[in-house]
Design a protein around this motif. Structure first.
Motif, PDB file in Angstrom:
ATOM      1  N   LEU A 136      90.417  43.656   3.431  1.00 23.59           N
ATOM      2  CA  LEU A 136      89.350  44.544   3.851  1.00 23.59           C
ATOM      3  C   LEU A 136      88.161  44.441   2.908  1.00 23.59           C
ATOM      4  O   LEU A 136      88.318  44.389   1.690  1.00 23.59           O
ATOM      5  N   HIS A 140      82.165  48.345   3.107  1.00 22.29           N
ATOM      6  CA  HIS A 140      81.878  48.836   4.456  1.00 22.29           C
ATOM      7  C   HIS A 140      82.914  49.883   4.827  1.00 22.29           C
ATOM      8  O   HIS A 140      84.097  49.721   4.552  1.00 22.29           O
ATOM      9  N   SER A 142      85.246  50.940   7.095  1.00 23.04           N
ATOM     10  CA  SER A 142      85.974  50.489   8.282  1.00 23.04           C
ATOM     11  C   SER A 142      86.721  51.665   8.890  1.00 23.04           C
ATOM     12  O   SER A 142      87.225  52.534   8.168  1.00 23.04           O
ATOM     13  N   ASP A 161      86.469  49.379  14.040  1.00 25.98           N
ATOM     14  CA  ASP A 161      85.317  48.646  13.519  1.00 25.98           C
ATOM     15  C   ASP A 161      85.668  48.304  12.080  1.00 25.98           C
ATOM     16  O   ASP A 161      85.763  49.192  11.227  1.00 25.98           O
ATOM     17  N   VAL A 162      85.900  47.021  11.808  1.00 28.68           N
ATOM     18  CA  VAL A 162      86.338  46.596  10.481  1.00 28.68           C
ATOM     19  C   VAL A 162      85.626  45.323  10.047  1.00 28.68           C
ATOM     20  O   VAL A 162      85.227  44.514  10.877  1.00 28.68           O
ATOM     21  N   ARG A 180      83.373  40.458  10.929  1.00 22.42           N
ATOM     22  CA  ARG A 180      83.329  41.837  11.413  1.00 22.42           C
ATOM     23  C   ARG A 180      83.837  41.891  12.845  1.00 22.42           C
ATOM     24  O   ARG A 180      83.351  41.175  13.715  1.00 22.42           O
ATOM     25  N   GLU A 182      83.599  44.305  15.609  1.00 24.05           N
ATOM     26  CA  GLU A 182      82.704  45.425  15.872  1.00 24.05           C
ATOM     27  C   GLU A 182      82.920  45.966  17.281  1.00 24.05           C
ATOM     28  O   GLU A 182      83.200  45.221  18.212  1.00 24.05           O
TER      29      GLU A 182
END
Length: 190
Positions: A136, A140, A142, A161-162, A180, A182
């Motif tokens: 990860l 961000h 996630s 969303d990661v 990503r 998304e």
């Protein structure tokens, strides 16, 4: 003198506010290969990846050490049925709501803290050789959200969303350094 002090204080305040904002991640374009989603008997998922729509089969299974917790795996395949990539969200109590995704594999176990583990892997050969392993990207936020658990129809629906970053030991491979997933959505039969 007072104007100078006010100007310096204003500058420091603006600098502090900007430093506290989430760092904007620039994800360079990569020609991401899309594979087959498979037969999707137990569920399906999709997400936007490098301006393409990624489709996957979705599976939910109990955590081996404690069946009150579950894990979710999203997989793609070659046309011959060999696994090519997989997202894993793990060890969470099956409840509706939002979860923060972390790279701590023990996250969510034995605590109702709405934190779960997330990881991503790419495979090669006949699906049993890891080609690229991702963790990860923690700069961000996630997210993983279970929107609906329908106990009558045995369907779970949710979103994710990661952003994942390539682990150092795979940095020489021709792989995206950041990926990503998304506006992801999944539906699973349980």
């Amino acid at each position: 003198m007072i104007k100078l002090i006010v100007s310096i204080a204003t500058f420091v305040l603006i600098f502090y506010i900007n430093a506290c904002k989430e760092e904007d991640l620039v994800i360079p374009y990569f020609d991401f290969i899309l594979y087959s989603a498979g037969i999707q008997e137990s569920g399906n998922a999709h997400a936007n990846v490098f301006d393409k729509t990624w489709h996957a089969s979705a599976y939910i299974f109990p955590f081996a050490q404690d069946t009150q917790y579950v894990s979710l795996r999203l997989e793609t395949y070659t046309f011959e049925g060999e696994i090519r990539d997989a997202i894993y969200f793990g060890n969470f109590a099956l409840n509706e709501g939002a979860y923060k995704v972390t790279q701590d594999a023990s996250a969510g176990l034995y605590e109702n803290d709405n934190v779960i583990y997330g990881g991503y892997t790419q495979f090669t050969a006949d699906g049993d050789v890891i080609y690229g392993s991702y963790e990860l990207e923690e700069r961000h936020q996630s997210n993983f959200i279970i929107d609906r658990i329908d106990s009558d129809t045995h369907i779970i629906e949710g979103r994710f969303d990661v952003i994942f970053k390539l682990k150092d030991e795979y940095s020489n491979a021709n792989l995206a350094k950041l990926i990503r997933f998304e506006s992801g959505k999944f539906t699973i039969n349980y």
